[in-house]
Design a protein around this motif. Structure first.
Motif, PDB file in Angstrom:
ATOM      1  N   LEU A   1       0.847  -1.186   0.000  1.00 27.62           N
ATOM      2  CA  LEU A   1       0.000   0.000   0.000  1.00 27.62           C
ATOM      3  C   LEU A   1       0.886   1.242   0.000  1.00 27.62           C
ATOM      4  N   ASN A   2       0.420   2.277  -0.656  1.00 28.08           N
ATOM      5  CA  ASN A   2       1.122   3.555  -0.680  1.00 28.08           C
ATOM      6  C   ASN A   2       0.121   4.684  -0.546  1.00 28.08           C
ATOM      7  N   TYR A   3       0.600   5.839  -0.105  1.00 26.51           N
ATOM      8  CA  TYR A   3      -0.313   6.971   0.020  1.00 26.51           C
ATOM      9  C   TYR A   3      -0.853   7.389  -1.339  1.00 26.51           C
ATOM     10  N   HIS A   4      -0.148   7.028  -2.393  1.00 28.52           N
ATOM     11  CA  HIS A   4      -0.663   7.277  -3.741  1.00 28.52           C
ATOM     12  C   HIS A   4      -2.014   6.581  -3.935  1.00 28.52           C
ATOM     13  N   ASP A   5      -2.197   5.398  -3.324  1.00 27.09           N
ATOM     14  CA  ASP A   5      -3.479   4.691  -3.407  1.00 27.09           C
ATOM     15  C   ASP A   5      -4.596   5.523  -2.777  1.00 27.09           C
ATOM     16  N   ILE A   6      -4.265   6.198  -1.675  1.00 27.38           N
ATOM     17  CA  ILE A   6      -5.243   7.045  -0.994  1.00 27.38           C
ATOM     18  C   ILE A   6      -5.617   8.233  -1.897  1.00 27.38           C
TER      19      ILE A   6
ATOM     20  N   GLY B   1       8.095   3.300  -2.580  1.00 28.58           N
ATOM     21  CA  GLY B   1       8.759   3.749  -1.362  1.00 28.58           C
ATOM     22  C   GLY B   1      10.267   3.744  -1.496  1.00 28.58           C
ATOM     23  N   TYR B   2      10.836   2.566  -1.556  1.00 30.84           N
ATOM     24  CA  TYR B   2      12.297   2.437  -1.602  1.00 30.84           C
ATOM     25  C   TYR B   2      12.867   2.934  -2.924  1.00 30.84           C
ATOM     26  N   GLY B   3      12.153   2.697  -4.034  1.00 28.61           N
ATOM     27  CA  GLY B   3      12.636   3.185  -5.323  1.00 28.61           C
ATOM     28  C   GLY B   3      12.713   4.702  -5.349  1.00 28.61           C
ATOM     29  N   THR B   4      11.673   5.351  -4.835  1.00 30.47           N
ATOM     30  CA  THR B   4      11.663   6.813  -4.750  1.00 30.47           C
ATOM     31  C   THR B   4      12.791   7.309  -3.861  1.00 30.47           C
ATOM     32  N   ALA B   5      12.983   6.648  -2.702  1.00 26.61           N
ATOM     33  CA  ALA B   5      14.036   7.064  -1.778  1.00 26.61           C
ATOM     34  C   ALA B   5      15.418   6.862  -2.382  1.00 26.61           C
TER      35      ALA B   5
ATOM     36  N   GLU C   1      -5.939   0.644   4.808  1.00 21.96           N
ATOM     37  CA  GLU C   1      -5.924   2.029   4.336  1.00 21.96           C
ATOM     38  C   GLU C   1      -6.108   3.012   5.493  1.00 21.96           C
ATOM     39  N   ARG C   2      -6.895   2.631   6.481  1.00 20.00           N
ATOM     40  CA  ARG C   2      -7.070   3.521   7.638  1.00 20.00           C
ATOM     41  C   ARG C   2      -5.737   3.799   8.308  1.00 20.00           C
ATOM     42  N   LEU C   3      -4.930   2.757   8.485  1.00 20.16           N
ATOM     43  CA  LEU C   3      -3.633   2.943   9.126  1.00 20.16           C
ATOM     44  C   LEU C   3      -2.778   3.950   8.355  1.00 20.16           C
ATOM     45  N   LEU C   4      -2.834   3.873   7.025  1.00 19.43           N
ATOM     46  CA  LEU C   4      -2.079   4.821   6.213  1.00 19.43           C
ATOM     47  C   LEU C   4      -2.638   6.232   6.381  1.00 19.43           C
ATOM     48  N   GLU C   5      -3.949   6.362   6.276  1.00 22.04           N
ATOM     49  CA  GLU C   5      -4.569   7.688   6.360  1.00 22.04           C
ATOM     50  C   GLU C   5      -4.353   8.333   7.719  1.00 22.04           C
ATOM     51  N   ASP C   6      -4.374   7.536   8.773  1.00 19.48           N
ATOM     52  CA  ASP C   6      -4.214   8.067  10.127  1.00 19.48           C
ATOM     53  C   ASP C   6      -2.754   8.133  10.561  1.00 19.48           C
ATOM     54  N   ARG C   7      -1.848   7.878   9.635  1.00 20.82           N
ATOM     55  CA  ARG C   7      -0.403   7.982   9.891  1.00 20.82           C
ATOM     56  C   ARG C   7       0.037   7.091  11.046  1.00 20.82           C
ATOM     57  N   GLU C   8      -0.546   5.881  11.113  1.00 20.18           N
ATOM     58  CA  GLU C   8      -0.193   4.943  12.177  1.00 20.18           C
ATOM     59  C   GLU C   8       0.765   3.860  11.681  1.00 20.18           C
ATOM     60  N   VAL C   9       1.416   4.120  10.567  1.00 22.65           N
ATOM     61  CA  VAL C   9       2.283   3.126   9.935  1.00 22.65           C
ATOM     62  C   VAL C   9       3.741   3.533  10.074  1.00 22.65           C
ATOM     63  N   PHE C  10       4.588   2.545  10.322  1.00 13.85           N
ATOM     64  CA  PHE C  10       6.038   2.769  10.311  1.00 13.85           C
ATOM     65  C   PHE C  10       6.627   1.843   9.253  1.00 13.85           C
ATOM     66  N   GLY C  11       7.010   2.407   8.121  1.00 16.48           N
ATOM     67  CA  GLY C  11       7.502   1.583   7.023  1.00 16.48           C
ATOM     68  C   GLY C  11       6.367   1.232   6.073  1.00 16.48           C
ATOM     69  N   LYS C  12       6.330  -0.023   5.630  1.00 12.97           N
ATOM     70  CA  LYS C  12       5.405  -0.454   4.585  1.00 12.97           C
ATOM     71  C   LYS C  12       4.283  -1.331   5.132  1.00 12.97           C
TER      72      LYS C  12
END
Length: 336
Positions: free
Chosen positions: A40-45, A138-142, A320-331
């Motif tokens: 999942l990526n924020y791009h999906d959101i 994620g990693y490719g962009t970084a 997706e909720r975890l991503l939207e609520d910024r509760e994720v560390f990493g992927k």
């Protein structure tokens, strides 16, 4: 096949798990891949919410970071066989189509996906398909931002804003891998502790302290004689963080960005740009060579992608909720 559809723009109620979506049929230059993992990526959101100026045909199966095994090949495909383990570079680069898989074409939140054979990258046996699937956005962009474009060097002091997300964690890992001294920024104690465990030399809790104040405490105020500040600042936050970032960077330092999650309209203080002779670099996505370099780093044991959680398709709403609520560390990874 089973798949998660984004039915319309809006909130997470527009996500729908279906059991009988038609299996993809490969064109002559395509393969069909059985999806082992998609990140999942924020791009999906952003795709679900709708992005200004971008029109998409809906419904669509999103998911652009995809790894799996080939189960069918088109009649014109050479060099690839059923059973090959592959990572899909989701970006259409041949000029025939625009956008990328998981945005303008069906992506990885499904049991099967089709992709042009030209966009396949072989996954070494020593690399898990989940680790491979964590790479592109994620990693490719970084990697492109930090290494290909930014040319981070051993001994440099590197400030990373937004260090706890998918791109940010990758930036911390890569900066340490290449010998830099890292200042990572986050806004919760749990994320701060995980960044320290990841190797960050200094961590600034920006919910309690201004980033500029933190940099001045650690390295001192940048001076025109070259003292103080950081050599490199990674800022893909944008918005009102841009001028503060300028004030953290030493003479001849670099400010690198790959996006602007807090807003594209960023004021630049030209006084710092000319007085400190800063270099501002933009970095857009990744190249296949960047992904191949990352796979080699994982294969050699020098890099291990940080995967926070793994979900089945049935739990897409929570993922997706975890991503939207910024509760994720990493992927965050989905397994069909």
């Amino acid at each position: 096949m089973r798949a998660v559809l984004t039915m319309a723009h809006g909130d997470r109620s527009n996500l729908k798990l279906v059991e009988d979506f038609p299996d993809p049929v490969p064109a002559e230059d395509e393969v069909v891949v059985r999806v082992a993992a998609t990140a999942l990526n924020y791009h999906d959101i952003f795709t679900r919410r709708g992005m200004p100026g971008i029109r998409l045909e809906l419904p669509v199966i999103v998911g652009s970071d995809i790894a799996g095994e080939i189960v069918e090949t088109g009649s014109a495909v050479t060099g690839w066989s059923v059973g090959d383990r592959v990572l899909i570079d989701p970006v259409y680069r041949d000029g025939k189509r625009s956008g990328m898989i998981g945005e303008t074409a069906h992506g990885g939140r499904a049991e099967l996906v089709s992709a042009p054979a030209s966009q396949l990258i072989r996954v070494p046996d020593a690399v898990s398909l989940e680790d491979a699937a964590s790479l592109p956005l994620g990693y490719g962009t970084a990697y492109r931002m930090m290494i290909t474009r930014g040319q981070i060097a051993a001994g440099e002091k590197v400030l990373i804003l937004g260090a706890s997300g998918g791109v940010g964690v990758a930036c911390v890992q890569l900066a340490k891998l290449y010998g830099a001294e890292v200042v990572a920024c986050a806004s919760s104690q749990s994320k701060i502790e995980r960044l320290r465990q990841l190797g960050a030399d200094h961590v600034i809790d920006y919910s309690k302290q201004a980033i500029l104040d933190g940099i001045r405490e650690i390295y001192g105020k940048p001076r025109t004689n070259g003292d103080g500040g950081v050599d490199v600042a990674i800022n893909f936050t944008g918005g009102d963080t841009w001028v503060e970032t300028q004030k953290c960077v030493k003479k001849h330092g670099r400010i690198i960005t790959c996006g602007a999650t807090a807003g594209y309209e960023m004021m630049t203080d030209a006084r710092y740009l000319w007085t400190y002779e800063h270099h501002m670099l933009g970095s857009n996505g990744w190249s296949p060579a960047d992904l191949e370099a990352l796979l080699a780093l994982i294969e050699s044991g020098r890099l291990k992608p940080v995967i926070d959680k793994v979900f089945p398709l049935e739990e897409i709403d929570e993922a997706e909720r975890l991503l939207e609520d910024r509760e994720v560390f990493g992927k965050v990874i989905m397994r069909p």
